[in-house]
Motif scaffolding. Structure first.
Motif, PDB file in Angstrom:
ATOM      1  N   ALA A  85      22.803  54.629 -34.625  1.00 55.49           N
ATOM      2  CA  ALA A  85      22.421  54.967 -33.256  1.00 55.49           C
ATOM      3  C   ALA A  85      22.917  53.923 -32.258  1.00 55.49           C
ATOM      4  CB  ALA A  85      20.905  55.119 -33.151  1.00 55.49           C
ATOM      5  N   TYR A  86      22.875  52.669 -32.663  1.00 57.56           N
ATOM      6  CA  TYR A  86      23.224  51.597 -31.730  1.00 57.56           C
ATOM      7  C   TYR A  86      24.558  50.932 -32.060  1.00 57.56           C
ATOM      8  CZ  TYR A  86      18.543  52.522 -30.242  1.00 57.56           C
ATOM      9  OH  TYR A  86      17.422  53.153 -29.781  1.00 57.56           O
ATOM     10  N   GLN A  87      25.237  51.452 -33.075  1.00 57.82           N
ATOM     11  CA  GLN A  87      26.577  50.997 -33.431  1.00 57.82           C
ATOM     12  C   GLN A  87      26.643  49.476 -33.627  1.00 57.82           C
ATOM     13  OE1 GLN A  87      29.718  53.225 -32.332  1.00 57.82           O
ATOM     14  NE2 GLN A  87      28.378  54.950 -32.705  1.00 57.82           N
ATOM     15  N   PHE A  88      25.751  48.980 -34.502  1.00 54.84           N
ATOM     16  CA  PHE A  88      25.795  47.569 -34.850  1.00 54.84           C
ATOM     17  C   PHE A  88      25.311  47.394 -36.275  1.00 54.84           C
ATOM     18  CE2 PHE A  88      21.365  47.646 -34.455  1.00 54.84           C
ATOM     19  CZ  PHE A  88      20.765  46.395 -34.408  1.00 54.84           C
ATOM     20  N   GLY A  89      25.576  46.229 -36.859  1.00 51.03           N
ATOM     21  CA  GLY A  89      25.306  46.025 -38.275  1.00 51.03           C
ATOM     22  C   GLY A  89      24.094  45.185 -38.594  1.00 51.03           C
ATOM     23  N   GLN A  90      23.145  45.116 -37.672  1.00 48.11           N
ATOM     24  CA  GLN A  90      21.968  44.276 -37.897  1.00 48.11           C
ATOM     25  C   GLN A  90      20.681  45.098 -38.017  1.00 48.11           C
ATOM     26  OE1 GLN A  90      22.163  41.207 -38.619  1.00 48.11           O
ATOM     27  NE2 GLN A  90      24.267  40.809 -38.051  1.00 48.11           N
ATOM     28  N   GLY A  91      20.797  46.305 -38.535  1.00 44.77           N
ATOM     29  CA  GLY A  91      19.630  47.180 -38.661  1.00 44.77           C
ATOM     30  C   GLY A  91      18.521  46.586 -39.501  1.00 44.77           C
ATOM     31  N   THR A  92      18.879  45.880 -40.564  1.00 44.48           N
ATOM     32  CA  THR A  92      17.868  45.276 -41.433  1.00 44.48           C
ATOM     33  C   THR A  92      17.021  44.281 -40.648  1.00 44.48           C
ATOM     34  OG1 THR A  92      19.278  45.539 -43.365  1.00 44.48           O
ATOM     35  CG2 THR A  92      17.509  43.917 -43.533  1.00 44.48           C
ATOM     36  N   LEU A  93      17.677  43.418 -39.877  1.00 41.73           N
ATOM     37  CA  LEU A  93      16.945  42.417 -39.105  1.00 41.73           C
ATOM     38  C   LEU A  93      16.135  43.049 -37.980  1.00 41.73           C
ATOM     39  CD1 LEU A  93      19.725  39.688 -38.951  1.00 41.73           C
ATOM     40  CD2 LEU A  93      17.656  39.666 -40.355  1.00 41.73           C
ATOM     41  N   PHE A  94      16.685  44.099 -37.361  1.00 40.11           N
ATOM     42  CA  PHE A  94      15.974  44.786 -36.286  1.00 40.11           C
ATOM     43  C   PHE A  94      14.715  45.469 -36.814  1.00 40.11           C
ATOM     44  CE2 PHE A  94      14.946  48.226 -33.426  1.00 40.11           C
ATOM     45  CZ  PHE A  94      15.066  47.626 -32.174  1.00 40.11           C
ATOM     46  N   VAL A  95      14.855  46.218 -37.898  1.00 44.40           N
ATOM     47  CA  VAL A  95      13.705  46.926 -38.476  1.00 44.40           C
ATOM     48  C   VAL A  95      12.666  45.925 -38.991  1.00 44.40           C
ATOM     49  CG1 VAL A  95      12.977  48.479 -40.343  1.00 44.40           C
ATOM     50  CG2 VAL A  95      14.990  49.039 -38.957  1.00 44.40           C
ATOM     51  N   SER A  96      13.122  44.847 -39.597  1.00 45.85           N
ATOM     52  CA  SER A  96      12.201  43.813 -40.070  1.00 45.85           C
ATOM     53  C   SER A  96      11.409  43.210 -38.913  1.00 45.85           C
ATOM     54  CB  SER A  96      12.974  42.720 -40.804  1.00 45.85           C
ATOM     55  OG  SER A  96      12.113  41.649 -41.147  1.00 45.85           O
ATOM     56  N   ALA A  97      12.090  42.900 -37.819  1.00 42.90           N
ATOM     57  CA  ALA A  97      11.411  42.331 -36.658  1.00 42.90           C
ATOM     58  C   ALA A  97      10.411  43.324 -36.062  1.00 42.90           C
ATOM     59  CB  ALA A  97      12.432  41.908 -35.604  1.00 42.90           C
ATOM     60  N   ALA A  98      10.779  44.595 -36.037  1.00 39.83           N
ATOM     61  CA  ALA A  98       9.871  45.617 -35.510  1.00 39.83           C
ATOM     62  C   ALA A  98       8.612  45.707 -36.354  1.00 39.83           C
ATOM     63  CB  ALA A  98      10.569  46.975 -35.431  1.00 39.83           C
ATOM     64  N   THR A  99       8.783  45.771 -37.681  1.00 33.20           N
ATOM     65  CA  THR A  99       7.597  45.918 -38.532  1.00 33.20           C
ATOM     66  C   THR A  99       6.741  44.654 -38.526  1.00 33.20           C
ATOM     67  OG1 THR A  99       8.820  45.290 -40.531  1.00 33.20           O
ATOM     68  CG2 THR A  99       8.633  47.641 -40.053  1.00 33.20           C
ATOM     69  N   THR A 100       7.358  43.511 -38.417  1.00 38.84           N
ATOM     70  CA  THR A 100       6.610  42.256 -38.385  1.00 38.84           C
ATOM     71  C   THR A 100       5.817  42.091 -37.108  1.00 38.84           C
ATOM     72  OG1 THR A 100       8.241  41.172 -39.796  1.00 38.84           O
ATOM     73  CG2 THR A 100       6.820  39.726 -38.497  1.00 38.84           C
ATOM     74  N   ASN A 101       6.412  42.467 -35.997  1.00 35.35           N
ATOM     75  CA  ASN A 101       5.800  42.169 -34.694  1.00 35.35           C
ATOM     76  C   ASN A 101       5.151  43.358 -33.990  1.00 35.35           C
ATOM     77  OD1 ASN A 101       6.655  39.265 -34.319  1.00 35.35           O
ATOM     78  ND2 ASN A 101       8.611  40.239 -34.765  1.00 35.35           N
ATOM     79  N   LEU A 102       5.735  44.532 -34.102  1.00 33.84           N
ATOM     80  CA  LEU A 102       5.245  45.689 -33.334  1.00 33.84           C
ATOM     81  C   LEU A 102       4.338  46.609 -34.135  1.00 33.84           C
ATOM     82  CD1 LEU A 102       8.525  46.551 -31.394  1.00 33.84           C
ATOM     83  CD2 LEU A 102       6.619  45.096 -30.675  1.00 33.84           C
ATOM     84  N   CYS A 103       4.481  46.612 -35.440  1.00 36.96           N
ATOM     85  CA  CYS A 103       3.598  47.434 -36.282  1.00 36.96           C
ATOM     86  C   CYS A 103       3.282  46.678 -37.575  1.00 36.96           C
ATOM     87  CB  CYS A 103       4.194  48.809 -36.555  1.00 36.96           C
ATOM     88  SG  CYS A 103       5.895  48.842 -37.180  1.00 36.96           S
TER      89      CYS A 103
END
Length: 108
Positions: A85-103
């Motif tokens: 969706a965002y055309q970048f290769g850091q999905g693992t870090l993005f999803v990890s940060a979301a689950t750690t901080n936002l949910c």
């Protein structure tokens, strides 16, 4: 890849794009603000910010990630969906940060 998996990924991307386009529904509390700041700090530190997106759009995308995971999207599928969706290769870090901080209840 089977057709159901393709449909699921397409649905996840469409939901994320719609959520971001509509501006999201971030909760306006001190705790949410603190969690959002921590999320932005983490993705910034790890070079996992979404290319060309504002801070608000990244926070909304993080909440959309949480919503997808709560709805049953497998973590690996969500990582792939975010990267596409965002055309970048850091999905693992993005999803990890979301689950750690936002949910965090999802991550535990």
């Amino acid at each position: 890849m089977d057709i159901n998996r393709i449909r699921l990924r397409t649905f996840a991307i469409a939901c994320a794009a719609t959520f971001v386009a509509l501006g999201g529904a971030a909760v306006a509390t001190a705790d949410a603000g603190s969690a959002e700041s921590a999320f932005v700090d983490e993705i910034s530190l790890n070079n996992a910010t979404l290319p060309g997106r504002s801070t608000t759009e990244m926070i909304n995308a993080g909440y959309a990630t949480c919503d997808h995971l709560r709805a049953g999207v497998p973590v690996l599928d969500e990582i792939s969906a975010v990267e596409r969706a965002y055309q970048f290769g850091q999905g693992t870090l993005f999803v990890s940060a979301a689950t750690t901080n936002l949910c965090p209840s999802f991550a535990s």
